[in-house]
Design an enzyme around this catalytic site. Structure first.
Site, short mmCIF file in Angstrom:
data_model
loop_
_atom_site.label_atom_id
_atom_site.label_comp_id
_atom_site.label_asym_id
_atom_site.label_seq_id
_atom_site.Cartn_x
_atom_site.Cartn_y
_atom_site.Cartn_z
N LYS A 59 0.83 -1.21 0.00
CA LYS A 59 0.00 0.00 0.00
C LYS A 59 0.86 1.26 0.00
O LYS A 59 0.60 2.20 -0.76
CB LYS A 59 -0.94 -0.02 1.21
CG LYS A 59 -1.95 -1.16 1.17
CD LYS A 59 -2.98 -1.09 2.30
CE LYS A 59 -2.38 -1.34 3.66
NZ LYS A 59 -1.88 -2.74 3.81
N THR A 60 1.87 1.30 0.84
CA THR A 60 2.76 2.47 0.86
C THR A 60 3.50 2.61 -0.45
O THR A 60 3.66 3.72 -0.98
CB THR A 60 3.77 2.35 2.03
OG1 THR A 60 3.05 2.25 3.26
CG2 THR A 60 4.69 3.55 2.07
N ASP A 104 -1.49 6.75 6.21
CA ASP A 104 -1.53 5.34 6.59
C ASP A 104 -2.41 5.19 7.84
O ASP A 104 -2.58 6.14 8.61
CB ASP A 104 -0.11 4.85 6.88
CG ASP A 104 0.01 3.34 6.83
OD1 ASP A 104 -0.96 2.67 6.44
OD2 ASP A 104 1.09 2.82 7.19
N THR A 153 -5.90 -1.34 7.13
CA THR A 153 -6.01 -2.80 7.28
C THR A 153 -7.35 -3.18 7.88
O THR A 153 -7.64 -4.37 8.00
CB THR A 153 -4.89 -3.32 8.20
OG1 THR A 153 -5.01 -2.68 9.48
CG2 THR A 153 -3.52 -3.02 7.61
N ARG A 212 6.71 -7.84 1.71
CA ARG A 212 7.58 -7.30 2.77
C ARG A 212 8.29 -8.43 3.49
O ARG A 212 9.48 -8.35 3.80
CB ARG A 212 6.77 -6.46 3.76
CG ARG A 212 7.64 -5.80 4.83
CD ARG A 212 6.80 -5.12 5.88
NE ARG A 212 6.00 -4.05 5.30
CZ ARG A 212 4.96 -3.48 5.91
NH1 ARG A 212 4.60 -3.90 7.12
NH2 ARG A 212 4.29 -2.51 5.33
#
Length: 329
Positions: A59-60, A104, A153, A212
Site C-alpha cells: 500500500k505504501t 496510513d 487494514t 515485505r
C-alpha cells in the site's frame, strides 16, 4: 523474529518506482493505470484513492508510485500522528498543488480530524473555527487540488462519510508463490545476491503471501550465505537459513505458532476470545487480528466463530497434535 516489522532501508532500496515495475495485484494496477491516465489527460488532480488490505502487501509503495506517475511530490503521515485538527490543517496547507497526501492507518483518525478532512476532500477547502461561544466565527481557506491516498487494514472501522469520499477503492490481496518468486528475483538483483530459482521458490513458499516478508527473509538468507561463505544461494542454503531464523515450511514464525498452541493447548482448541488470546501470547489484540490472524485464517489453521477463535484440524496437524490430545473426541 517479527516478520512484518518495517525496515526503512529495505523499503527504500527495493521499492518499485513505477507502476510497470510493481509485481502482482493485476486488477489494482489496471484500475490505477486508467485513473492515472485520466488525471494526466485532464491535467487535474487524481481522484482520492483508498488502499485496503493486510500489512506488507504494497500500500505504501503504491502511494509513492501514484505520486511518481503523476509527477508530483508526496507527503506521508498516519492516522495516529494527526491527533488534533491543527495537525491536519498544517499538513494540508503545506501541500503543493497536485501533490499526494498519504495517510496510513486512516481508520485511526480522531473524529474531529476526520470531520475537518471532509471539505478538504470534496471542495479543496479547509473550514476553521475561530474563537468560542457567541463570538466564534468560521472561516474557509482554499486549498490547491491534491490527491489523498488512504491506507487501512481495517475497512470495517472506517466511517461511511469518509469511505464515500474516495473515488477508487483498491483492495490488495496476498500474493501467490510465483509472484513472490518474481519479486525475490528482482530484489536479489538489486541487492547483488546470486539466487538460484529453487532458493527463490523456497523463500517464496515461506513468505506468508507478503512481499515485505519475502524481502526481509531474502536479507536474512543473504546474511547466512555470506557468513557461511556461500557465493550462490541454492534451495538447501535457503532452507537452512530460514530454519535458523525460525520460519517453518508454512511461513509461520514464533508468534504464529504461539497463537496456535495457545488455542490448542491452553484453551482446549477453542473457542477463545480475541482479547484473551492476545494476552496469552503477549501481543495486542489489534496486532493479533491485523497481522497474524489473516494468514492463519487463509491457511485454514484458525477459524473465527461468534464465540471466538477455534483451531482447525489442519492447524492441529501442523502442530503435530492428535485430536485426542485436545480432548475433542
Amino acid at each position: 523474529m517479527d516478520l512484518l516489522a518495517r525496515d526503512p532501508d529495505l523499503d527504500l532500496s527495493l521499492r518499485p518506482r513505477r507502476l510497470e515495475e510493481f509485481v502482482g495485484q493485476r486488477r489494482v494496477k489496471e484500475q490505477l493505470a486508467v485513473v492515472l491516465e485520466g488525471a494526466r489527460r485532464r491535467g487535474g488532480a487524481m481522484d482520492h484513492v483508498l488502499l485496503l488490505g493486510p500489512p506488507g502487501l504494497g500500500k505504501t509503495t503504491l502511494a509513492h508510485i501514484i505520486a511518481a506517475e503523476l509527477g508530483r511530490g508526496i507527503r506521508v503521515t498516519s492516522g495516529p500522528a494527526l491527533s488534533r485538527p491543527g495537525d491536519l490543517a498544517g499538513v494540508l496547507t503545506a501541500l503543493g498543488e497536485g501533490e499526494v497526501l498519504f495517510i496510513d492507518e486512516i481508520h485511526r483518525l480522531h473524529p474531529k480530524v476526520e470531520e475537518l478532512l471532509y471539505p478538504a476532500m470534496e471542495d479543496f477547502a479547509l473550514d476553521i473555527q475561530l474563537g468560542s461561544g457567541a463570538s466564534s466565527r468560521a472561516i474557509r481557506l482554499e486549498l490547491g487540488p491534491f490527491t489523498l491516498v488512504g491506507a487501512t487494514t481495517r475497512t470495517g472501522l472506517l466511517t461511511s462519510p469518509l469511505r464515500e469520499r474516495f473515488g477508487l477503492f483498491a483492495r490488495l490481496d496476498f500474493y501467490p508463490p510465483e509472484e513472490l518468486k518474481a519479486i525475490l528475483e528482482r530484489s536479489a538483483r538489486i541487492l547483488g545476491v546470486a539466487l538460484e530459482p529453487g532458493a527463490a521458490e523456497e523463500i517464496a513458499a515461506r513468505s506468508r503471501g507478503t512481499p515485505r516478508v519475502a524481502n526481509r527473509l531474502l536479507k536474512r538468507v543473504r546474511d547466512y550465505a555470506e557468513v557461511a561463505g556461500v557465493e550462490v544461494v541454492d534451495a538447501a542454503t535457503a532452507r537452512k537459513a530460514l530454519e535458523l531464523f525460525e520460519v517453518d515450511q508454512a511461513g509461520l514464525d514464533r508468534v504464529d505458532l504461539a497463537i496456535l498452541r495457545a488455542v490448542a493447548e491452553r484453551f482446549g482448541g477453542g473457542p477463545v476470545g480475541l482479547a484473551t488470546l492476545a494476552q496469552a501470547v503477549g501481543e495486542s489484540p489489534e496486532t493479533v487480528q491485523d497481522v497474524y490472524e489473516p494468514y492463519l485464517l487463509r491457511l485454514g489453521f484458525l477459524r473465527r466463530t461468534p464465540r471466538g477463535r477455534v483451531i482447525t484440524e489442519a492447524g492441529r496437524r501442523h502442530l503435530g497434535l492428535a485430536q485426542e490430545t485436545l480432548g475433542l473426541l
